[in-house]
Write a protein that holds these residues in place. Structure first.
Motif, PDB file in Angstrom:
ATOM      1  N   GLY A 167      -0.932  30.282 -33.542  1.00 30.83           N
ATOM      2  CA  GLY A 167      -1.614  30.282 -32.251  1.00 30.83           C
ATOM      3  C   GLY A 167      -3.120  30.341 -32.412  1.00 30.83           C
ATOM      4  O   GLY A 167      -3.862  29.656 -31.708  1.00 30.83           O
ATOM      5  N   MET A 168      -3.573  31.157 -33.331  1.00 31.20           N
ATOM      6  CA  MET A 168      -5.015  31.266 -33.561  1.00 31.20           C
ATOM      7  C   MET A 168      -5.556  29.983 -34.174  1.00 31.20           C
ATOM      8  O   MET A 168      -6.655  29.523 -33.827  1.00 31.20           O
ATOM      9  CB  MET A 168      -5.318  32.464 -34.466  1.00 31.20           C
ATOM     10  CG  MET A 168      -5.107  33.792 -33.752  1.00 31.20           C
ATOM     11  SD  MET A 168      -5.310  35.189 -34.814  1.00 31.20           S
ATOM     12  CE  MET A 168      -7.061  35.187 -35.078  1.00 31.20           C
ATOM     13  N   ALA A 169      -4.811  29.366 -35.077  1.00 33.11           N
ATOM     14  CA  ALA A 169      -5.267  28.137 -35.721  1.00 33.11           C
ATOM     15  C   ALA A 169      -5.328  26.999 -34.710  1.00 33.11           C
ATOM     16  O   ALA A 169      -6.234  26.153 -34.759  1.00 33.11           O
ATOM     17  CB  ALA A 169      -4.357  27.770 -36.880  1.00 33.11           C
ATOM     18  N   GLY A 170      -4.392  26.966 -33.782  1.00 32.97           N
ATOM     19  CA  GLY A 170      -4.378  25.894 -32.802  1.00 32.97           C
ATOM     20  C   GLY A 170      -5.440  26.054 -31.732  1.00 32.97           C
ATOM     21  O   GLY A 170      -5.891  25.074 -31.149  1.00 32.97           O
ATOM     22  N   SER A 171      -5.856  27.245 -31.441  1.00 25.57           N
ATOM     23  CA  SER A 171      -6.824  27.458 -30.375  1.00 25.57           C
ATOM     24  C   SER A 171      -8.266  27.486 -30.893  1.00 25.57           C
ATOM     25  O   SER A 171      -9.197  27.658 -30.110  1.00 25.57           O
ATOM     26  CB  SER A 171      -6.513  28.762 -29.647  1.00 25.57           C
ATOM     27  OG  SER A 171      -6.733  29.856 -30.498  1.00 25.57           O
ATOM     28  N   ARG A 172      -8.497  27.365 -32.175  1.00 27.50           N
ATOM     29  CA  ARG A 172      -9.829  27.400 -32.760  1.00 27.50           C
ATOM     30  C   ARG A 172     -10.603  26.146 -32.370  1.00 27.50           C
ATOM     31  O   ARG A 172     -10.056  25.050 -32.409  1.00 27.50           O
ATOM     32  CB  ARG A 172      -9.678  27.487 -34.271  1.00 27.50           C
ATOM     33  CG  ARG A 172     -10.926  27.886 -34.967  1.00 27.50           C
ATOM     34  CD  ARG A 172     -10.657  28.007 -36.409  1.00 27.50           C
ATOM     35  NE  ARG A 172     -10.909  26.668 -36.987  1.00 27.50           N
ATOM     36  CZ  ARG A 172     -10.699  26.341 -38.222  1.00 27.50           C
ATOM     37  NH1 ARG A 172     -10.155  27.180 -39.028  1.00 27.50           N
ATOM     38  NH2 ARG A 172     -10.987  25.156 -38.667  1.00 27.50           N
TER      39      ARG A 172
END
Length: 179
Positions: A167-172
């Motif tokens: 989730g964090m990688a996709g929202s960066r």
């Protein structure tokens, strides 16, 4: 024609209600004339509670000996042998235990009063097999033994951590020439 008088008038026809009342009166007369007089011994009875039991269970017996409930009475049955009932609040009461090895079936329960009156009822003895352990309902995550629960906890934590990382990688936000 029905109901015409000689002078040309009409006789009033009896109403349906009057006919029904006469029919009920005749039926009541026949019932009252045919009723039998009360006889001695009508209040002699025996009750077994519960009337269907597992072998090895306790039963309660209540009886009445037609206005002779101040003296003990005897109850016999192949289901529990013999019991003496004692006076208790206007009735005769007692208890018995059906032996655990008693064969299943219907057993007559016979009351014999001191005044000579008798009554009978039926006791049904059941022999249902008792389960020795709980039912086999499947694996269950923590049912396999020690350590399985902690293994599931570690797997759950790893899955949550992977979801958070993705989730964090996709929202960066991406910066640079192609954005």
């Amino acid at each position: 024609m029905r109901g015409l008088r000689p002078d040309g008038g009409v006789f009033p026809a009896p109403s349906t209600i009057i006919r029904l009342l006469w029919a009920f009166a005749l039926i009541a007369a026949f019932v009252l004339v045919g009723a039998a007089p009360a006889r001695a011994g009508e209040n002699t009875f025996v009750e077994v509670t519960p009337n269907s039991v597992q072998a090895g269970s306790r039963i309660h017996i209540r009886a009445g000996c037609d206005n002779d409930n101040n003296r003990e009475a005897e109850v016999t049955s192949d289901a529990f042998n013999r019991v003496f009932l004692r006076p208790d609040n206007g009735f005769l009461t007692g208890s018995a235990t059906v032996p655990s090895d008693r064969a299943p079936g219907d057993y007559p329960v016979n009351l014999r009063c001191k005044n000579g009156n008798t009554a009978t009822t039926t006791l049904t003895v059941l022999n249902m097999a008792q389960p020795s352990k709980g039912p086999a309902t499947g694996g269950g995550g923590t049912a396999m033994g020690r350590g399985t629960g902690s293994l599931l906890l570690i797997g759950g934590v790893a899955a949550v951590a992977a979801a958070v990382a993705l989730g964090m990688a996709g929202s960066r936000r991406r910066t640079g020439p192609g954005s």
